[in-house]
Design a protein around this motif. Structure first.
Motif, PDB file in Angstrom:
ATOM      1  N   ALA A   1       0.828  -1.210   0.000  1.00 54.20           N
ATOM      2  CA  ALA A   1       0.000   0.000   0.000  1.00 54.20           C
ATOM      3  C   ALA A   1       0.861   1.259   0.000  1.00 54.20           C
ATOM      4  O   ALA A   1       0.556   2.240  -0.690  1.00 54.20           O
ATOM      5  N   ALA A   2       1.949   1.249   0.768  1.00 54.47           N
ATOM      6  CA  ALA A   2       2.839   2.415   0.801  1.00 54.47           C
ATOM      7  C   ALA A   2       3.457   2.655  -0.571  1.00 54.47           C
ATOM      8  O   ALA A   2       3.511   3.796  -1.064  1.00 54.47           O
ATOM      9  N   GLY A   3       3.935   1.590  -1.200  1.00 54.00           N
ATOM     10  CA  GLY A   3       4.530   1.740  -2.524  1.00 54.00           C
ATOM     11  C   GLY A   3       3.538   2.251  -3.549  1.00 54.00           C
ATOM     12  O   GLY A   3       3.865   3.132  -4.367  1.00 54.00           O
ATOM     13  N   MET A   4       2.318   1.757  -3.495  1.00 52.39           N
ATOM     14  CA  MET A   4       1.312   2.198  -4.456  1.00 52.39           C
ATOM     15  C   MET A   4       0.925   3.653  -4.216  1.00 52.39           C
ATOM     16  O   MET A   4       0.673   4.410  -5.169  1.00 52.39           O
ATOM     17  N   ALA A   5       0.892   4.070  -2.955  1.00 52.89           N
ATOM     18  CA  ALA A   5       0.582   5.463  -2.660  1.00 52.89           C
ATOM     19  C   ALA A   5       1.613   6.401  -3.279  1.00 52.89           C
ATOM     20  O   ALA A   5       1.273   7.483  -3.769  1.00 52.89           O
ATOM     21  N   VAL A   6       2.866   5.990  -3.281  1.00 49.00           N
ATOM     22  CA  VAL A   6       3.910   6.802  -3.904  1.00 49.00           C
ATOM     23  C   VAL A   6       3.691   6.889  -5.414  1.00 49.00           C
ATOM     24  O   VAL A   6       3.812   7.975  -6.012  1.00 49.00           O
ATOM     25  N   LEU A   7       3.377   5.764  -6.040  1.00 48.86           N
ATOM     26  CA  LEU A   7       3.108   5.791  -7.482  1.00 48.86           C
ATOM     27  C   LEU A   7       1.917   6.699  -7.791  1.00 48.86           C
ATOM     28  O   LEU A   7       1.946   7.462  -8.768  1.00 48.86           O
ATOM     29  N   GLU A   8       0.886   6.629  -6.978  1.00 50.99           N
ATOM     30  CA  GLU A   8      -0.304   7.453  -7.220  1.00 50.99           C
ATOM     31  C   GLU A   8       0.000   8.947  -7.085  1.00 50.99           C
ATOM     32  O   GLU A   8      -0.662   9.775  -7.701  1.00 50.99           O
ATOM     33  N   ARG A   9       1.011   9.271  -6.308  1.00 55.12           N
ATOM     34  CA  ARG A   9       1.377  10.674  -6.103  1.00 55.12           C
ATOM     35  C   ARG A   9       2.510  11.121  -7.026  1.00 55.12           C
ATOM     36  O   ARG A   9       3.139  12.145  -6.783  1.00 55.12           O
ATOM     37  N   GLY A  10       2.755  10.355  -8.078  1.00 56.46           N
ATOM     38  CA  GLY A  10       3.700  10.777  -9.098  1.00 56.46           C
ATOM     39  C   GLY A  10       5.093  10.250  -8.975  1.00 56.46           C
ATOM     40  O   GLY A  10       5.947  10.538  -9.827  1.00 56.46           O
ATOM     41  N   GLY A  11       5.382   9.480  -7.929  1.00 58.62           N
ATOM     42  CA  GLY A  11       6.716   8.912  -7.785  1.00 58.62           C
ATOM     43  C   GLY A  11       6.976   7.807  -8.787  1.00 58.62           C
ATOM     44  O   GLY A  11       6.051   7.246  -9.380  1.00 58.62           O
ATOM     45  N   ASN A  12       8.238   7.483  -8.982  1.00 60.58           N
ATOM     46  CA  ASN A  12       8.569   6.384  -9.875  1.00 60.58           C
ATOM     47  C   ASN A  12       8.773   5.097  -9.076  1.00 60.58           C
ATOM     48  O   ASN A  12       8.591   5.064  -7.846  1.00 60.58           O
ATOM     49  N   ALA A  13       9.142   4.025  -9.768  1.00 59.71           N
ATOM     50  CA  ALA A  13       9.279   2.718  -9.120  1.00 59.71           C
ATOM     51  C   ALA A  13      10.354   2.732  -8.045  1.00 59.71           C
ATOM     52  O   ALA A  13      10.257   2.013  -7.043  1.00 59.71           O
ATOM     53  N   PHE A  14      11.380   3.543  -8.229  1.00 62.84           N
ATOM     54  CA  PHE A  14      12.473   3.583  -7.260  1.00 62.84           C
ATOM     55  C   PHE A  14      12.041   4.304  -5.984  1.00 62.84           C
ATOM     56  O   PHE A  14      12.379   3.871  -4.871  1.00 62.84           O
ATOM     57  N   ASP A  15      11.287   5.387  -6.122  1.00 62.43           N
ATOM     58  CA  ASP A  15      10.703   6.035  -4.951  1.00 62.43           C
ATOM     59  C   ASP A  15       9.774   5.076  -4.205  1.00 62.43           C
ATOM     60  O   ASP A  15       9.819   4.963  -2.976  1.00 62.43           O
ATOM     61  N   ALA A  16       8.921   4.385  -4.979  1.00 63.42           N
ATOM     62  CA  ALA A  16       7.941   3.481  -4.377  1.00 63.42           C
ATOM     63  C   ALA A  16       8.621   2.319  -3.672  1.00 63.42           C
ATOM     64  O   ALA A  16       8.187   1.888  -2.587  1.00 63.42           O
ATOM     65  N   ALA A  17       9.689   1.783  -4.268  1.00 61.16           N
ATOM     66  CA  ALA A  17      10.414   0.680  -3.637  1.00 61.16           C
ATOM     67  C   ALA A  17      11.020   1.114  -2.314  1.00 61.16           C
ATOM     68  O   ALA A  17      10.992   0.366  -1.322  1.00 61.16           O
TER      69      ALA A  17
END
Length: 542
Positions: free
Chosen positions: A25-41
Motif C-alpha cells: 500500500a505504501a509503494g502504491m501510494a507513492v506511485l499514485e502521487r507521481g513517484g517512480n518505481a524507485f521512490d515506491a520501492a
C-alpha cells in the motif's frame, strides 16, 4: 495445474507486490502521487522494516536489482565484516562457528545506505517523504500478526529494551523509538535533494546513529568507511529469456547454474521427471555454491556458467537420488561438514522480505531486504532496532571462498531476480527463504517461462526444495537426500520421488515460499501477483 487463489493483476499505471500488504500500500501510494518505481520501492522497503520486524530491520542487509528502461543493475547493500572480525578472534572466544544471534554475528548494516543510494541516484522524492509511511506505521501502530507474536515470545528475557518496544497494545504493535529516529535522520538541510540524502547517510554511518551501533567487533571505522555499491549483474540465457542475478558474493548465480543444468524436455509439469531433475540439479548447483562462491577469493564464474561445464555436470544426473555432496570445477574447496561445534548458540530463527515494483515510466525493482531481526540481537536503546547477524554465513575455516576475513561481504542467501524476454518483457520476482530462495524462485520462473502459467498461477503452484547441502545459517546442518514438499504436490510424484531414494517430508499444503512478482510487457501492460501463504503478501496496482 492452473489454480489461483486470486487473480493476476494487470493495468498500465503501476504495480507493487510484496510480502506485506501495508508495504504494498505504501509503494502504491507513492506511485499514485507521481513517484517512480524507485521512490515506491524505498517507501515499501522502509515500511517493511516496521511491519515485518521479525523478517528485516534497519540493522540488516539489502541486495536489489533495478531496470531503468534500458539495462539491469545491482545495488549491493550487503555490509562487510568488521576489521576486527578474524578467525582467530572468534576462536579465542571459543567459537568454531560464528554464532547465530548476538552482537558478535554483526556485519556493517547496509540496508539504509542501499535504499538511500537507490533514492538518490534513481528516484525523485525526498528521503523524508518516502520515510513518512514507515514513520506512520511505527508511531500509529500496525497489526501484530502470528509470526511477529511468535518471534517476540522467543526474545531473550534479558533484552529489556526489546521487550519494552515489542509489547503489543490491543493487538497492535508500535515502535515510537524508531519513528523518532527516522524523523530525526530525515530532518536535514542541504542545497539539493541529493545533498540532503547524503547528509542523512552521514548521520547514519558517520554521525550520532553510528555512535550507538558499535557492538561486538563492529567499530566506528567500519561504519564510516561503508558505502553501498552499484554493480553489473550476472546473467544467463535460458530459452527466450536472459535472467539476471547478483554476483557470487551472494548465492544469486546458483539460480543461473540450475537453469543451465536443465534438459530441453522436463516432462509434464510437476511430474516425476520435472521434480526429480530440478532437485538433482539443485544439489549440484548448491555444491558449487558452497565450494566456490564468496567474497574472500576469486570465483571462476565464467567456468561455472559455461555450456561445457553445465553439460559435464548434467551428465551426473540419473534416475536415483544422489546421496553425495558433489562440487565440480578444478580442485574445489568444500567446507568441513561437522555435527555440532564448540560455542554453539541457539539456532537462527529469522526470515526475509521481498518486494517488486513496476511503474508507468518503464522502471522495475526487485529487492530482498533481510536481517536485523527483532529476535537476532538486543534492540539498541535510543534507536529502536537490532543489529543483524549476517556474519554467521562466514566459515571459521581457512582457505574457503566464504571464509571469514576482515572487510569482506558474507555470502548472503538474499537473492532478488530479474529476467528480460526477447520480446522486451521485463520480469521482477523473488522470495524470502534463505537457502530456499533460489529453489522456489527457480520453480516460479520455470512454471511461468517454461510451462506457461501466469504470474499468480506460478506463485500458487505447489512448491518443494532440498536441504542437501550445509545450511547457510547457524548451526550449519546438512540433510542428505532431504526433500520438503507441499502436500499439494501430486501424490504419484511424491511416491515416485521416494522410490528414487529421496527422503521426502510432506508439509502442509500452503507452507513453502513467499513469492511475489511484477512484469512489464513491451506495450506497457503491467502485471503483478503475490503469495497467499501466510495471508500477508499482496499485490496492488491499476
Amino acid at each position: 495445474m492452473r489454480f489461483t487463489t486470486r487473480p493476476e493483476l494487470n493495468g498500465t499505471f503501476g504495480m507493487v507486490a510484496s510480502t506485506h500488504w501495508l508495504a504494498s500500500a505504501a509503494g502504491m501510494a507513492v506511485l499514485e502521487r507521481g513517484g517512480n518505481a524507485f521512490d515506491a520501492a524505498c517507501a515499501a522497503g522502509f515500511a517493511l522494516q516496521v511491519v515485518e520486524p521479525h523478517m528485516n530491520g534497519p540493522g540488516g542487509d539489502l541486495p536489489l536489482l533495478l531496470w531503468d528502461g534500458s539495462r539491469v543493475r545491482v545495488i549491493c547493500g550487503q555490509g562487510p565484516s568488521p576489521a576486527a572480525a578474524t578467525i582467530d578472534a572468534y576462536r579465542e572466544r571459543g567459537y568454531d562457528l560464528v554464532p547465530g544471534i548476538g552482537p558478535y554475528a554483526a556485519c556493517v548494516p547496509g540496508a539504509f545506505d542501499a535504499w538511500c543510494t537507490l533514492l538518490r541516484d534513481f528516484g525523485t522524492w525526498e528521503l523524508a517523504d518516502v520515510l513518512a509511511f514507515a514513520i506512520g506505521y511505527a508511531r500509529d501502530g500496525f497489526p501484530a500478526t502470528p509470526g511477529i507474536i511468535s518471534a517476540i515470545a522467543r526474545l531473550d528475557p534479558a533484552w529489556d529494551v526489546s521487550a519494552a518496544i515489542w509489547r503489543a497494545r490491543d493487538g497492535r504493535l508500535r515502535n515510537p523509538m524508531l519513528a523518532d529516529l527516522y524523523e530525526r535522520v530525515a530532518t536535514v538541510h542541504g542545497p539539493t535533494r541529493e545533498a540532503r540524502i547524503d547528509a542523512a547517510r552521514d548521520r547514519w554511518y558517520r554521525g550520532w546513529v553510528a555512535e550507538q551501533l558499535v557492538a561486538g567487533f563492529l567499530a566506528p571505522e567500519d561504519l564510516a568507511a561503508y558505502r553501498a555499491v552499484v554493480e553489473e549483474p550476472v546473467s544467463l540465457r535460458f530459452r527466450d529469456w536472459t535472467v539476471f542475478k547478483t554476483g557470487p558474493w551472494g548465492q544469486g548465480p546458483v539460480l543461473l547454474q540450475q537453469l543451465a543444468l536443465l534438459p530441453d524436455d522436463l516432462g509434464p509439469f510437476l511430474g516425476i521427471d520435472h521434480v526429480h531433475t530440478v532437485i538433482e540439479g539443485a544439489k549440484l548447483a548448491f555444491a558449487d555454491r558452497d565450494a566456490w562462491y564468496g567474497d574472500s577469493a576469486p570465483v571462476p564464474l565464467d567456468l561455472l556458467l559455461s555450456a561445457e561445464y553445465a553439460a559435464e555436470r548434467r551428465a551426473l544426473i540419473d534416475d536415483t537420488a544422489s546421496g553425495e555432496l558433489r562440487p565440480g570445477g578444478p580442485s574445489p574447496r568444500y567446507p568441513t561438514v561437522r555435527a555440532g561445534a564448540v560455542g554453539d548458540a541457539e539456532p537462527t530463527r529469522g526470515d526475509t522480505c521481498h518486494l517488486d515494483v513496476a511503474d508507468r515510466f518503464g522502471n522495475l525493482v526487485s529487492a530482498t531486504p533481510s536481517g536485523g531481526w527483532l529476535q537476532s540481537s538486543p534492540a539498541i536503546d535510543g534507536l529502536g532496532f537490532a543489529l543483524g547477524t549476517r556474519a554467521q554465513m562466514f566459515w571459521l575455516e581457512e582457505g574457503l571462498p566464504s571464509s571469514l576475513k576482515p572487510g569482506v561481504r558474507p555470502r548472503t542467501t538474499l537473492s532478488p531476480s530479474m529476467a528480460v524476454h526477447d520480446d522486451g518483457t521485463v520480469l521482477a520476482f523473488g522470495t524470502p527463504g534463505g537457502d530456499q530462495q533460489d529453489q522456489w524462485s527457480l520453480q516460479f520462473f520455470l512454471a511461468h517461462a517454461a510451462f506457461g502459467l501466469n504470474l499468480q498461477e506460478a506463485i500458487d503452484a505447489p512448491m518443494f526444495h532440498t536441504d542437501h547441502f550445509p545450511s547457510s545459517f547457524h548451526p550449519r546442518e546438512v540433510a542428505l537426500r532431504a526433500v520438503t514438499a507441499e502436500g499439494r504436490l501430486p501424490a504419484d510424484t511424491i511416491a515416485a520421488l521416494r522410490e528414487r531414494g529421496h527422503a521426502v517430508d510432506v508439509t502442509p499444503d500452503w507452507s513453502q515460499g513467499r513469492l511475489s512478482a511484477v512484469s512489464r510487457a513491451p506495450d506497457g501492460l503491467l502485471r503483478a501477483a503475490a503469495n497467499p501463504r501466510g495471508m500477508q503478501g499482496y499485490a496492488v496496482g491499476r
